[in-house]
Scaffold this motif. Sequence first.
Motif, short mmCIF file in Angstrom:
data_model
loop_
_atom_site.label_atom_id
_atom_site.label_comp_id
_atom_site.label_asym_id
_atom_site.label_seq_id
_atom_site.Cartn_x
_atom_site.Cartn_y
_atom_site.Cartn_z
N ALA A 95 20.63 66.21 2.66
CA ALA A 95 19.76 67.00 1.79
C ALA A 95 18.31 66.99 2.26
O ALA A 95 17.44 67.58 1.65
CB ALA A 95 19.83 66.45 0.36
N GLY A 96 18.05 66.31 3.36
CA GLY A 96 16.69 66.25 3.88
C GLY A 96 15.84 65.20 3.22
O GLY A 96 14.64 65.18 3.40
N GLY A 97 16.44 64.28 2.46
CA GLY A 97 15.68 63.24 1.79
C GLY A 97 15.58 62.00 2.65
O GLY A 97 15.76 62.04 3.86
N ALA A 98 15.28 60.86 2.00
CA ALA A 98 15.12 59.61 2.74
C ALA A 98 16.45 59.14 3.31
O ALA A 98 17.51 59.44 2.79
CB ALA A 98 14.55 58.53 1.81
N ALA A 99 16.38 58.40 4.41
CA ALA A 99 17.58 57.88 5.04
C ALA A 99 18.15 56.72 4.24
O ALA A 99 17.61 56.29 3.24
CB ALA A 99 17.26 57.47 6.47
N ALA A 100 19.26 56.18 4.71
CA ALA A 100 19.97 55.15 3.96
C ALA A 100 19.22 53.84 3.86
O ALA A 100 19.48 53.04 2.99
CB ALA A 100 21.33 54.92 4.61
N CYS A 101 18.27 53.59 4.75
CA CYS A 101 17.45 52.38 4.71
C CYS A 101 18.33 51.14 4.83
O CYS A 101 18.34 50.28 3.95
CB CYS A 101 16.63 52.34 3.42
N ARG A 102 19.08 51.05 5.92
CA ARG A 102 19.99 49.93 6.10
C ARG A 102 19.23 48.68 6.58
O ARG A 102 18.32 48.77 7.38
CB ARG A 102 21.07 50.28 7.13
N PRO A 103 19.63 47.51 6.10
CA PRO A 103 18.99 46.27 6.54
C PRO A 103 19.25 46.00 8.02
O PRO A 103 20.23 46.47 8.58
CB PRO A 103 19.67 45.20 5.66
N ARG A 123 -0.55 59.77 2.49
CA ARG A 123 0.65 60.60 2.49
C ARG A 123 0.38 61.93 3.19
O ARG A 123 1.22 62.44 3.93
CB ARG A 123 1.11 60.84 1.05
N LEU A 124 -0.79 62.47 2.94
CA LEU A 124 -1.15 63.74 3.57
C LEU A 124 -1.23 63.58 5.09
O LEU A 124 -0.97 64.52 5.84
CB LEU A 124 -2.50 64.23 3.02
N LYS A 125 -1.59 62.38 5.54
CA LYS A 125 -1.66 62.10 6.98
C LYS A 125 -0.29 61.75 7.58
O LYS A 125 -0.20 61.42 8.76
CB LYS A 125 -2.59 60.91 7.23
N ASN A 126 0.77 61.82 6.75
CA ASN A 126 2.10 61.44 7.22
C ASN A 126 2.11 59.97 7.65
O ASN A 126 2.73 59.60 8.64
CB ASN A 126 2.54 62.34 8.38
N GLY A 127 1.42 59.15 6.85
CA GLY A 127 1.29 57.76 7.22
C GLY A 127 2.17 56.80 6.43
O GLY A 127 2.12 55.59 6.64
N LEU A 128 2.98 57.33 5.49
CA LEU A 128 3.79 56.48 4.63
C LEU A 128 5.27 56.70 4.87
O LEU A 128 5.70 57.76 5.34
CB LEU A 128 3.47 56.77 3.16
N THR A 129 6.08 55.71 4.49
CA THR A 129 7.53 55.80 4.58
C THR A 129 8.10 55.94 3.17
O THR A 129 7.72 55.19 2.26
CB THR A 129 8.10 54.54 5.24
N ASP A 130 8.99 56.88 2.99
CA ASP A 130 9.70 57.04 1.72
C ASP A 130 10.74 55.92 1.59
O ASP A 130 11.67 55.83 2.38
CB ASP A 130 10.38 58.41 1.69
N ILE A 131 10.57 55.06 0.59
CA ILE A 131 11.48 53.92 0.43
C ILE A 131 12.45 54.12 -0.74
O ILE A 131 13.07 53.16 -1.20
CB ILE A 131 10.68 52.61 0.22
N SER A 132 12.60 55.35 -1.19
CA SER A 132 13.42 55.60 -2.38
C SER A 132 14.88 55.22 -2.19
O SER A 132 15.58 54.91 -3.16
CB SER A 132 13.32 57.07 -2.80
N LYS A 133 15.38 55.23 -0.94
CA LYS A 133 16.76 54.86 -0.70
C LYS A 133 16.93 53.39 -0.33
O LYS A 133 18.04 52.94 -0.07
CB LYS A 133 17.34 55.75 0.42
N CYS A 134 15.83 52.65 -0.29
CA CYS A 134 15.92 51.22 -0.01
C CYS A 134 16.41 50.49 -1.25
O CYS A 134 16.06 50.85 -2.38
CB CYS A 134 14.56 50.69 0.44
N ALA A 135 17.20 49.46 -1.05
CA ALA A 135 17.86 48.76 -2.15
C ALA A 135 16.88 48.30 -3.22
O ALA A 135 15.87 47.66 -2.91
CB ALA A 135 18.64 47.56 -1.61
N GLY A 136 17.18 48.64 -4.46
CA GLY A 136 16.43 48.15 -5.60
C GLY A 136 15.18 48.92 -5.96
O GLY A 136 14.60 48.69 -7.02
N VAL A 137 14.75 49.85 -5.12
CA VAL A 137 13.47 50.50 -5.34
C VAL A 137 13.48 51.39 -6.58
O VAL A 137 12.68 51.21 -7.50
CB VAL A 137 13.04 51.30 -4.10
#
Length: 462
Positions: free
Chosen positions: A46-54, A126-140
């Motif tokens: 869907a173009g969202g955050a990746a699975a964020c695997r440990p 965020r506007l500088k594309n300097g952050l990581t989307d952590i929505s798919k990281c466990a517990g977030v």
Amino acid sequence: MALRKRGTVIPRTSFVRRGLVGGVVLSMTVLTACGGGDSDDSTDAAGGAAACRPASGKVTLDYWSWVPGMQKAVDVWNAENPKIQVKVKTTPAGNAGTYQNMSNALKADKAPDLGQIEYDSLASFRLKNGLTDISKCAGVTDAKGDFVDWTWSQVDFGADGKDGVWAVPQDTGPMALFYRKDVFDKLGLAAPTTWEEYEAAAKKIKAAKKGQYITHFSQTDPNWFTGLLWQNKGSMFERDGDTWKVSVDRPENRQVADYWQKLIDEKLVATDLQGFSPALYKAWNDGEVVTWISAAWGYSTIRDNAKSTAGKWAVAPMPQWEKGQNQAGNWGGSTTAVLKGSKHPAEAAKFALWLNSDAKALEILNKEGGLYAAAKSGLELDALKQPVNFYGKQPIFDVFAQASANVDTDFTWGPTMTDTYRFISDGTAKATGGGSTLGDVLKDADSQSADSLRKQSLDVKE
């Protein structure tokens, strides 16, 4: 302590940038993705955050922060998590150099895994594309209910997580008045309840002792000045759909600027002292500066840097523009963000959640760094209910609880606040030197901020 709504609200829709081809509007949701530690994940279907695997092995994370005592909290984490070790780099406050260094590090692909970023500057990164989307990281996403509502809206930009989660809330900064009660008592002065009374006190304090001032007006703390504007409902940006209106130079802000310009012109405030400087700390210790309008976290700043004045300070609500009002500003409040390029976002997100919600970590960060936690559990810390010896055994956090309930939650950050702060800081240096006025600073920062938005291809209403 009763839980109350606190702080500011980021506009409800996501930031957008006007497309450079065919007028296409690009949502910022596509700017970053959360990559797994040792995996080759990018984005999901869907173009969202990746699975964020440990990661599969031991991980070392780099973290930049300016919170006093942060190392003590990290030591607890490192002892309990041998496979995920965190190295802390102590940095200057954000606008005092860290944000510029962080931006440079991002450009050079040498940024730390985690960084302390204040709410007002999160959108800029965020506007500088300097952050990581952590929505798919466990517990977030499950942690949303653990934090004061408005603070979570800062890190998902009011989109209920649909646009990603870009950091974990850390603390807030409701403002009040720190004052030398011994000096006020000696002069027969009560804590001023209005800005008119504050000015009268400033005159009496100056007349009583040569070289003594009620406070300092710093050139290097534009976010402090913004807190003063905030108290007067002086939001500097407005949003209508995808269009921004810059309102730095608005009547409410002019009222604040004109007031402080008068105090500067009449030499009622020190203008040669900068925030968080050895010179300021000496002035506190020597009794040359006898109040500081600051945030809840400021209690440890005075305590740790003006030790000879123990027992002489007290805390009162901010002076009001009209008698009987109950309005407070907010200065600061930070997040723990996972920066773009981190090879271990899963582990970084896990640490960020622990740091800002674990009971032991919250206790350390309050005791050592003076943080007023964004986590709901942090607002119930026993320390916040106790008298504070340094402040004459006053239960000062009762004052900040009241202040936090009186912060205007409709205040809106602009998407390029780091630029706006720079414009205000540069202008203030000139104004305090007599080369212009704070009114001129607002006027110039207004037009410069509008230009800054346009340079980012954002729609700006004239």
